[in-house]
Design a protein around this motif. Sequence first.
Motif, short mmCIF file in Angstrom:
data_model
loop_
_atom_site.label_atom_id
_atom_site.label_comp_id
_atom_site.label_asym_id
_atom_site.label_seq_id
_atom_site.Cartn_x
_atom_site.Cartn_y
_atom_site.Cartn_z
N SER A 29 51.67 21.91 55.63
CA SER A 29 51.87 20.47 55.40
C SER A 29 50.70 19.86 54.64
CB SER A 29 52.08 19.74 56.72
OG SER A 29 50.88 19.60 57.44
N HIS A 30 49.56 20.52 54.66
CA HIS A 30 48.39 20.02 53.94
C HIS A 30 48.28 20.58 52.52
CE1 HIS A 30 46.66 17.99 57.38
NE2 HIS A 30 46.97 19.05 58.10
N HIS A 31 49.10 21.55 52.20
CA HIS A 31 48.98 22.23 50.90
C HIS A 31 50.31 22.32 50.17
CE1 HIS A 31 44.86 23.23 51.83
NE2 HIS A 31 45.28 23.64 53.01
N LEU A 32 51.02 21.22 50.11
CA LEU A 32 52.28 21.20 49.36
C LEU A 32 51.96 20.87 47.91
CD1 LEU A 32 54.59 19.26 51.83
CD2 LEU A 32 54.51 21.71 51.42
N HIS A 33 52.23 21.80 47.02
CA HIS A 33 51.92 21.59 45.61
C HIS A 33 53.16 21.59 44.73
CE1 HIS A 33 47.69 21.83 46.48
NE2 HIS A 33 47.89 22.98 47.10
#
Length: 192
Positions: free
Chosen positions: A79-83
């Motif tokens: 959830s912190h690394h959606l690119h």
Amino acid sequence: MKTLIRIVTAAIALGAGAGTLQARYSGSSLSREAHRVVDDANQLTREVNLHFRHSSGYRHLLRDAAEIRGKAEHIDELSHHLHGIDDLRHLQDDLEDLDELVHHVAELVEDISHGRGHGHGHTHGDTHHVERLIASLNRSLHSMERMASEMGRRCRHGSGRGHGSRYEVRVAAPSLGEHIAGRVLQRVFRRR
């Protein structure tokens, strides 16, 4: 000339981070829910140890609770690394898997708590709060699934504001040193 080289070198060193891209999405709510899921999963593991240790389904329940915790931590990290859309699909698949596992554990807890489990053994204390904890975990997961679905819909169909994607890629704000370096470079190149 040496002064110019020193100024340019210092400006480049100070401004190296100015071009760092950060993927931003309207996912702060998603991240908060992910943290809540991790907290609930950790609490669930503690409650299983406390209340179900002497039940016949303890090992199964503990193994599933540990799997929930591991998947919750993975989802929190995602959830912190959606690119992009691929990361979002990965998150959606993992949320669906975790949701199925939580429903399975809810059934196990209910069966064991109400004496419908196979074998012998007993629970310690009232376990209704464990059922409420699982319900809270389930609500958070369903909320995350809705948010991820909405993000995917906006990403595929545009946000309705002409941007084409809910995802924004923006440059991080420059630090004071980066700002000064940029100003120095502007002055140096204006003189030429």
